[in-house]
Design a protein around this motif. Sequence first.
Motif, mmCIF file in Angstrom:
data_model
loop_
_atom_site.group_PDB
_atom_site.id
_atom_site.type_symbol
_atom_site.label_atom_id
_atom_site.label_comp_id
_atom_site.label_asym_id
_atom_site.label_seq_id
_atom_site.Cartn_x
_atom_site.Cartn_y
_atom_site.Cartn_z
ATOM 1 N N LEU A 316 3.432 -5.206 -10.378
ATOM 2 C CA LEU A 316 2.868 -5.935 -9.237
ATOM 3 C C LEU A 316 3.666 -5.648 -7.969
ATOM 4 C CD1 LEU A 316 0.635 -7.909 -8.446
ATOM 5 C CD2 LEU A 316 2.247 -9.776 -8.887
ATOM 6 N N ALA A 317 4.978 -5.598 -8.076
ATOM 7 C CA ALA A 317 5.807 -5.295 -6.909
ATOM 8 C C ALA A 317 5.520 -3.892 -6.380
ATOM 9 C CB ALA A 317 7.284 -5.440 -7.262
ATOM 10 N N ASP A 318 5.293 -2.941 -7.283
ATOM 11 C CA ASP A 318 4.919 -1.595 -6.844
ATOM 12 C C ASP A 318 3.664 -1.646 -5.991
ATOM 13 O OD1 ASP A 318 6.964 -0.041 -7.822
ATOM 14 O OD2 ASP A 318 5.877 0.681 -9.578
ATOM 15 N N ILE A 319 2.650 -2.310 -6.485
ATOM 16 C CA ILE A 319 1.353 -2.289 -5.812
ATOM 17 C C ILE A 319 1.380 -3.097 -4.523
ATOM 18 C CG2 ILE A 319 -1.093 -2.884 -6.049
ATOM 19 C CD1 ILE A 319 -0.756 -2.394 -9.083
ATOM 20 N N THR A 320 2.052 -4.231 -4.535
ATOM 21 C CA THR A 320 2.015 -5.089 -3.348
ATOM 22 C C THR A 320 2.846 -4.554 -2.183
ATOM 23 O OG1 THR A 320 3.798 -6.458 -4.251
ATOM 24 C CG2 THR A 320 1.507 -7.208 -4.617
ATOM 25 N N HIS A 321 3.933 -3.792 -2.461
ATOM 26 C CA HIS A 321 4.707 -3.320 -1.313
ATOM 27 C C HIS A 321 5.504 -2.036 -1.541
ATOM 28 C CE1 HIS A 321 7.489 -5.984 -3.525
ATOM 29 N NE2 HIS A 321 8.486 -5.291 -3.001
ATOM 30 N N ARG A 322 6.060 -1.826 -2.724
ATOM 31 C CA ARG A 322 6.922 -0.654 -2.896
ATOM 32 C C ARG A 322 6.170 0.652 -2.662
ATOM 33 N NH1 ARG A 322 9.430 -2.448 -8.659
ATOM 34 N NH2 ARG A 322 10.854 -4.098 -7.962
ATOM 35 N N ASN A 323 4.964 0.753 -3.224
ATOM 36 C CA ASN A 323 4.194 1.980 -3.051
ATOM 37 C C ASN A 323 3.844 2.223 -1.591
ATOM 38 O OD1 ASN A 323 4.229 2.255 -5.837
ATOM 39 N ND2 ASN A 323 2.179 1.412 -6.122
ATOM 40 N N ALA A 324 3.580 1.149 -0.860
ATOM 41 C CA ALA A 324 3.239 1.297 0.553
ATOM 42 C C ALA A 324 4.381 1.947 1.318
ATOM 43 C CB ALA A 324 2.900 -0.064 1.157
ATOM 44 N N TYR A 325 5.595 1.487 1.066
ATOM 45 C CA TYR A 325 6.733 2.068 1.782
ATOM 46 C C TYR A 325 6.996 3.497 1.322
ATOM 47 C CZ TYR A 325 7.594 -2.516 3.775
ATOM 48 O OH TYR A 325 7.465 -3.694 4.474
ATOM 49 N N ARG A 326 6.765 3.782 0.036
ATOM 50 C CA ARG A 326 6.900 5.169 -0.423
ATOM 51 C C ARG A 326 5.860 6.057 0.243
ATOM 52 N NH1 ARG A 326 6.909 2.678 -6.315
ATOM 53 N NH2 ARG A 326 9.127 2.165 -6.549
ATOM 54 N N PHE A 327 4.622 5.601 0.267
ATOM 55 C CA PHE A 327 3.548 6.361 0.897
ATOM 56 C C PHE A 327 3.856 6.634 2.369
ATOM 57 C CE2 PHE A 327 -0.433 5.714 3.447
ATOM 58 C CZ PHE A 327 -0.891 7.021 3.346
ATOM 59 N N LEU A 328 4.330 5.630 3.069
ATOM 60 C CA LEU A 328 4.610 5.773 4.490
ATOM 61 C C LEU A 328 5.930 6.487 4.784
ATOM 62 C CD1 LEU A 328 3.430 2.224 5.568
ATOM 63 C CD2 LEU A 328 2.238 4.386 6.003
ATOM 64 N N GLY A 329 6.732 6.685 3.742
ATOM 65 C CA GLY A 329 7.973 7.424 3.919
ATOM 66 C C GLY A 329 9.049 6.668 4.665
ATOM 67 N N ILE A 330 9.096 5.353 4.439
ATOM 68 C CA ILE A 330 10.098 4.538 5.120
ATOM 69 C C ILE A 330 10.833 3.684 4.118
ATOM 70 C CG2 ILE A 330 8.870 4.471 7.319
ATOM 71 C CD1 ILE A 330 7.720 1.819 6.593
#
Length: 333
Positions: A316-330
């Motif tokens: 759940l943590a991956d989907i809610t925010h960790r992946n977003a920051y990985r995708f955005l490269g920040i």
Amino acid sequence: MLVDTHAHLLPKDYPADAPECFPKMEPIDGDTARTLLFGNTRFKARDVFFEGERRVEAMAESGVDAEAVSPMPPLLRYDLPAADGLSLARHVNEFTATLCSHDPAKLLGLGMVPMQDVDAATKELSAVKDAGLKGVEIASNVLGVSVGDERFLPFFQEVQRLDLAVFVHAMPAPIDRLPASGIGTYVVGIEGALAAASMILGGTAAKCPDLRISFSHAAGGFPLMLPRAQYFWSGVWNEEPPVPERAFAYEEGPSPLDYARRFYYDSMVFDRRALRYVIDLLGHDRILVGSDFPAMPREDPAARTLNSLGLPADALADITHRNAYRFLGIGEG
């Protein structure tokens, strides 16, 4: 922590001396909203589209901590003359950077480029990065040509070199096998699938292994196409070890599912059964939260369906925010 990676903006105004083909934002008497006029598009845009303070307030109201904000898809008009398309992109990107400066931790900007001129779009990526934007939004097709076509490879190679992200938004393309009433529903789902499949079949996924790319609405029908593609590659069901002598399309190297699991997909599939399938097939490390806000209302509360799936805390943590920051490269948070 919740990051919405599929959220849109519109500039409040356009230059008075802009070309006739530019959009217009007309004030509405007695209202903070404005009317977007652009070609055949006529859309009432609430102030949350273009006012940073209202944007952050709306996020707080729905329990969203940050947004990746990208241009409303009608702005991705690749039929404009290339020079006008570049001018429009620069205006929208400047506005996006200004909007995000209101709260840079909460508003993470994606720009746009004139994909009708691949050379100009590729060159403009440096300016996008210099403006502090995290990447660009592009349509799933450029004048009817899917984005995985080899003519767009130099663009994606430069995106990868500059360490930017690409958000592919499904956009209708001319189709004569469905009535016009299906343009915003079925055709968009088809377009998402074609865009994602073209990235594999056109060779871009192989040639840009570090490209960070996401697809709106989980790339439409793409996740249901993948098992068939995997079978033809492997000769077996259920992603079992390949049997090359039984396969129709086996070749050494990544499988269709291997390539697909390099991409990101937003969660806006409208049904918990569909969302669970996408997570199971592609992996919880590939899924992003998306809402299409404010063009569409968010779930109340945001990500309600996702949170109803009973996923393990780490997934759940991956989907809610960790992946977003990985995708955005920040860095996270």
